[in-house]
Design an enzyme around this catalytic site. Sequence first.
Site, PDB file in Angstrom:
ATOM      1  N   ARG A 289      -2.197  -6.167   4.154  1.00 15.02           N
ATOM      2  CA  ARG A 289      -1.684  -6.319   5.519  1.00 15.02           C
ATOM      3  C   ARG A 289      -1.569  -7.816   5.780  1.00 15.02           C
ATOM      4  NH1 ARG A 289      -0.512  -1.715   5.659  1.00 15.02           N
ATOM      5  NH2 ARG A 289      -1.158  -0.075   7.091  1.00 15.02           N
TER       6      ARG A 289
ATOM      7  N   GLU B  56       4.949  -8.531  11.841  1.00 18.91           N
ATOM      8  CA  GLU B  56       6.152  -7.827  11.363  1.00 18.91           C
ATOM      9  C   GLU B  56       6.916  -7.201  12.531  1.00 18.91           C
ATOM     10  OE1 GLU B  56       4.745  -5.032   8.469  1.00 18.91           O
ATOM     11  OE2 GLU B  56       3.893  -6.616   7.232  1.00 18.91           O
TER      12      GLU B  56
ATOM     13  N   HIS C 219       7.948  -5.245   3.719  1.00 20.58           N
ATOM     14  CA  HIS C 219       6.959  -4.150   3.799  1.00 20.58           C
ATOM     15  C   HIS C 219       7.536  -2.851   3.226  1.00 20.58           C
ATOM     16  CE1 HIS C 219       3.200  -2.655   6.161  1.00 20.58           C
ATOM     17  NE2 HIS C 219       3.388  -1.946   5.054  1.00 20.58           N
TER      18      HIS C 219
HETATM   19  P1  NAP Z   1      -9.231   2.148  -0.524  1.00 20.73           P
HETATM   20  O1  NAP Z   1      -9.142   3.179  -1.592  1.00 20.73           O
HETATM   21  O2  NAP Z   1     -10.158   2.371   0.624  1.00 20.73           O
HETATM   22  O3  NAP Z   1      -9.558   0.758  -1.219  1.00 20.73           O
HETATM   23  C1  NAP Z   1      -9.866  -0.384  -0.514  1.00 20.73           C
HETATM   24  C2  NAP Z   1     -10.787  -1.243  -1.369  1.00 20.73           C
HETATM   25  O4  NAP Z   1     -11.055  -2.460  -0.644  1.00 20.73           O
HETATM   26  C3  NAP Z   1     -12.115  -0.583  -1.666  1.00 20.73           C
HETATM   27  O5  NAP Z   1     -12.360  -0.666  -3.035  1.00 20.73           O
HETATM   28  C4  NAP Z   1     -13.143  -1.409  -0.877  1.00 20.73           C
HETATM   29  O6  NAP Z   1     -14.364  -1.493  -1.610  1.00 20.73           O
HETATM   30  C5  NAP Z   1     -12.444  -2.758  -0.777  1.00 20.73           C
HETATM   31  N1  NAP Z   1     -12.860  -3.504   0.412  1.00 20.73           N
HETATM   32  C6  NAP Z   1     -12.964  -3.079   1.688  1.00 20.73           C
HETATM   33  N2  NAP Z   1     -13.400  -4.058   2.496  1.00 20.73           N
HETATM   34  C7  NAP Z   1     -13.612  -5.131   1.692  1.00 20.73           C
HETATM   35  C8  NAP Z   1     -14.089  -6.452   1.926  1.00 20.73           C
HETATM   36  N3  NAP Z   1     -14.455  -6.837   3.150  1.00 20.73           N
HETATM   37  N4  NAP Z   1     -14.155  -7.294   0.882  1.00 20.73           N
HETATM   38  C9  NAP Z   1     -13.806  -6.898  -0.373  1.00 20.73           C
HETATM   39  N5  NAP Z   1     -13.360  -5.647  -0.645  1.00 20.73           N
HETATM   40  C10 NAP Z   1     -13.261  -4.786   0.368  1.00 20.73           C
HETATM   41  O7  NAP Z   1      -7.805   1.896   0.150  1.00 20.73           O
HETATM   42  P2  NAP Z   1      -6.362   2.077  -0.520  1.00 20.73           P
HETATM   43  O8  NAP Z   1      -5.891   3.455  -0.323  1.00 20.73           O
HETATM   44  O9  NAP Z   1      -6.395   1.483  -1.891  1.00 20.73           O
HETATM   45  O10 NAP Z   1      -5.509   1.134   0.485  1.00 20.73           O
HETATM   46  C11 NAP Z   1      -5.834  -0.207   0.664  1.00 20.73           C
HETATM   47  C12 NAP Z   1      -4.987  -0.855   1.736  1.00 20.73           C
HETATM   48  O11 NAP Z   1      -3.680  -1.106   1.260  1.00 20.73           O
HETATM   49  C13 NAP Z   1      -4.744  -0.014   2.990  1.00 20.73           C
HETATM   50  O12 NAP Z   1      -5.848  -0.046   3.887  1.00 20.73           O
HETATM   51  C14 NAP Z   1      -3.509  -0.644   3.586  1.00 20.73           C
HETATM   52  O13 NAP Z   1      -3.834  -1.646   4.526  1.00 20.73           O
HETATM   53  C15 NAP Z   1      -2.827  -1.281   2.369  1.00 20.73           C
HETATM   54  N6  NAP Z   1      -1.539  -0.601   2.092  1.00 20.73           N
HETATM   55  C16 NAP Z   1      -0.385  -1.326   2.126  1.00 20.73           C
HETATM   56  C17 NAP Z   1       0.819  -0.689   1.873  1.00 20.73           C
HETATM   57  C18 NAP Z   1       2.117  -1.442   1.884  1.00 20.73           C
HETATM   58  O14 NAP Z   1       3.146  -0.832   2.120  1.00 20.73           O
HETATM   59  N7  NAP Z   1       2.137  -2.726   1.610  1.00 20.73           N
HETATM   60  C19 NAP Z   1       0.860   0.679   1.612  1.00 20.73           C
HETATM   61  C20 NAP Z   1      -0.341   1.368   1.580  1.00 20.73           C
HETATM   62  C21 NAP Z   1      -1.535   0.720   1.814  1.00 20.73           C
HETATM   63  P3  NAP Z   1     -15.768  -1.715  -0.844  1.00 20.73           P
HETATM   64  O15 NAP Z   1     -15.813  -0.711   0.270  1.00 20.73           O
HETATM   65  O16 NAP Z   1     -16.797  -1.533  -1.893  1.00 20.73           O
HETATM   66  O17 NAP Z   1     -15.719  -3.120  -0.340  1.00 20.73           O
END
Ligand code: NAP
Length: 312
Positions: free
Chosen positions: A231, A260, A278
Amino acid sequence: MKPEIIITARGHAGTMAALQSEFTAHLLSEAPERNAFLRQHAATVHGLATFGPMPVDGKLMDALPKLEIISNFGVGVDAINLDDAKKRGVIVTNTPDVLNEAVADTAIALVLSTVRKFPQSEVYLRAGHWATRGPYPLTIDAGGKTLGILGLGRIGEAIAKRALACGMRIRYHNRSRKDVPYPYDPDPVTLAKNSDVLMVVTPATAETNRIINARILDALGPEGYLVNIARGSVVDEPVLLRYLQEKKIAGAGLDVFADEPRVPPEFFTLDNAVLFPHVGSATVETRKAMGDLQVENLRLHFAGQPVKTRVV
Ligand code: NAP
C-alpha cells in the site's frame, strides 16, 4: 425477503451485479446526502459490502445500528477500522488467497521491469531512438541478486517462488519467524542491508505506516531497488522521491501510492522508476474470484452459517 445491505462505492461490475441481485442493495457513494441516506437505511441494513479506500469507521458503524457484517472486496482491510468493528461485534471479512498468484505476477513483473528497465527501453524504441542513437544501454541481471521480502505472507510466498525461478535468492523479515527455507533478518534495516531488491508486501497498519523511510533506503543503498506492492502508506513517498531524484537508491517499482489515483507528477519524469496504476490483482479471473468470495461471505452470514474468510 432479501437481506438489505449498503455498498460503499461502485466496484467491480460483475460483483456489483451479483450483490444487487442477491441482496436489496443501496449505494452510499452516490447518495446525494450521506447523513440522510444513512438515516433512511439505519433500521433495515444488516451488511456492508466495501470496495476501495472509503474509510469505514465507528461513526459509520454507529449510524447503522443493525450492522452485523462488513464484507470487503480485497485482502487489505486498512480502510476498515478493525478495532471499532470488534468493539461493536461486527464481523469483517476479506478475500485472501484467491489473488495471490495475480498479485505475485505483478510483483515479479515490477522487479524485472525495474531492474531491467523494460518499460523505459520500450519508450526508447517508440521514440525512434533505437535507429538514431543505437542500442538501449545495458542494465543488470535479476538472477543472482537477493530479493528481500518484507512481509512474507500469502502473497510474499507466491512472489518468492517466482523470484527463485528467476534465479534470485530470497531473505525475509516478518514480526515472527516462519518455517520456510529462507534466511530471516531480525529487522527491516538488516533486511534492506542484505537485499539488492527490497519488496514490501506487508498489510497497511499503524505499525507499517511509512516503514520504508530514509533509514531503510540508506541501508538499501545506491545499488539497491525498492518494489512496493503493498500500500502507498508503507512508504514515506516524499523521501522516496528525493532518494530517486538524487540517485541515492538505484530504482523503484511501485504499484501503489499514498493518495491514489493521484500520483505526484515528479515521479513521471524519473528514468529510475517504474509505475503501475495499482493493477496487482487486476485480472478478469482474479477480480471475479474476489467478488465471488465477497458475496459468499455475505450469503453465508445471512444464512446463519460461519463466513469463509473472517478477519475479526
Ligand atoms: P498476509 O498473508 O497477512 O501476509 C502479510 C505478512 O506481513 C505476514 O507474513 C506478516 O507476518 C507480515 N507483517 C505484518 N505486519 C508486519 C510488520 N509490522 N513488520 C513486518 N512484517 C509484518 O497478507 P497477504 O494476503 O500476503 O497480503 C499482504 C498485503 O498486500 C495486503 O494487506 C494488501 O495491503 C497488499 N495487497 C496489495 C495488492 C495490490 O494490488 N497491490 C493486492 C493484494 C494485496 P507477521 O504477522 O509475522 O509480522
